[in-house]
Write a protein that holds these residues in place. Structure first.
Motif, PDB file in Angstrom:
ATOM      1  N   ILE A   1       0.777  -1.077   0.095  1.00 29.70           N
ATOM      2  CA  ILE A   1       0.492   0.557  -0.296  1.00 29.70           C
ATOM      3  C   ILE A   1       0.740   1.336   0.089  1.00 29.70           C
ATOM      4  O   ILE A   1       0.719   2.055  -0.521  1.00 29.70           O
TER       5      ILE A   1
ATOM      6  N   TYR B   1       0.573   6.965   3.350  1.00 26.15           N
ATOM      7  CA  TYR B   1      -1.150   7.405   4.556  1.00 26.15           C
ATOM      8  C   TYR B   1      -0.462   7.358   5.787  1.00 26.15           C
ATOM      9  O   TYR B   1       0.764   7.024   6.475  1.00 26.15           O
TER      10      TYR B   1
ATOM     11  N   ASP C   1      -5.962   5.459   7.794  1.00 27.29           N
ATOM     12  CA  ASP C   1      -6.323   4.917   6.581  1.00 27.29           C
ATOM     13  C   ASP C   1      -5.342   4.313   5.871  1.00 27.29           C
ATOM     14  O   ASP C   1      -5.985   3.364   4.876  1.00 27.29           O
TER      15      ASP C   1
ATOM     16  N   LYS D   1      -7.439   0.454   4.868  1.00 27.95           N
ATOM     17  CA  LYS D   1      -7.819   0.153   3.458  1.00 27.95           C
ATOM     18  C   LYS D   1      -7.169  -1.426   3.417  1.00 27.95           C
ATOM     19  O   LYS D   1      -7.256  -2.053   2.774  1.00 27.95           O
TER      20      LYS D   1
ATOM     21  N   GLU E   1     -10.031  -3.133   3.766  1.00 25.15           N
ATOM     22  CA  GLU E   1     -10.771  -3.439   2.374  1.00 25.15           C
ATOM     23  C   GLU E   1     -10.269  -4.021   1.715  1.00 25.15           C
ATOM     24  O   GLU E   1     -10.989  -5.140   0.966  1.00 25.15           O
TER      25      GLU E   1
END
Length: 126
Positions: free
Chosen positions: A25, A31, A35, A39, A42
């Motif tokens: 990521i 980030y 967040d 993520k 998700e």
């Protein structure tokens, strides 16, 4: 029967997967912790205990795989924003190769097990 949710509760498995994904990521952008945590949930489609994310980020920062910098927010407290380092990219590439080998091994195991008609075995044989 094993519940797949229990798989993600295994600290070792969860930390390996989450650590790998954190680097992935961060390769795509910077980030802050919250967040990043959202993520991850998700991507994995399951709840991730947020302390694990922050613990991994701290360890990765100490190892030089990520760097964190404090950024002032327009409202509210400053946030720590994380970025991947060159060492983090190298570890991600190495781990990608390991994950590919694991995937191939798991595919071989699954094919082997699926070659047997498991429905012909009754519970009374256990």
């Amino acid at each position: 029967m094993m519940n797949h949710e229990n798989f993600f509760k295994s600290p070792i498995v969860l930390r390996r997967i989450v650590g790998f994904l954190i680097l992935d990521i961060l390769l795509r952008g910077d980030y802050h912790g919250y967040d990043l945590w959202k993520k991850l949930e998700e991507i994995l489609g399951t709840k991730i205990p947020h302390p694990i994310v922050y613990k991994i980020l701290k360890e990765f920062e100490e190892m030089g795989l990520v760097v964190g910098r404090w950024v002032s927010a327009k409202s509210g407290p400053a946030r720590k924003i994380y970025s991947i380092t060159i060492d983090g990219v190298m570890i991600l590439k190495h781990n990608l190769e390991l994950f590919r080998k694991i995937r191939d091994l798991l595919s071989t195991i699954i094919e082997h097990v699926e070659s047997v008609d498991l429905s012909s075995f009754s519970k009374s044989r256990s």
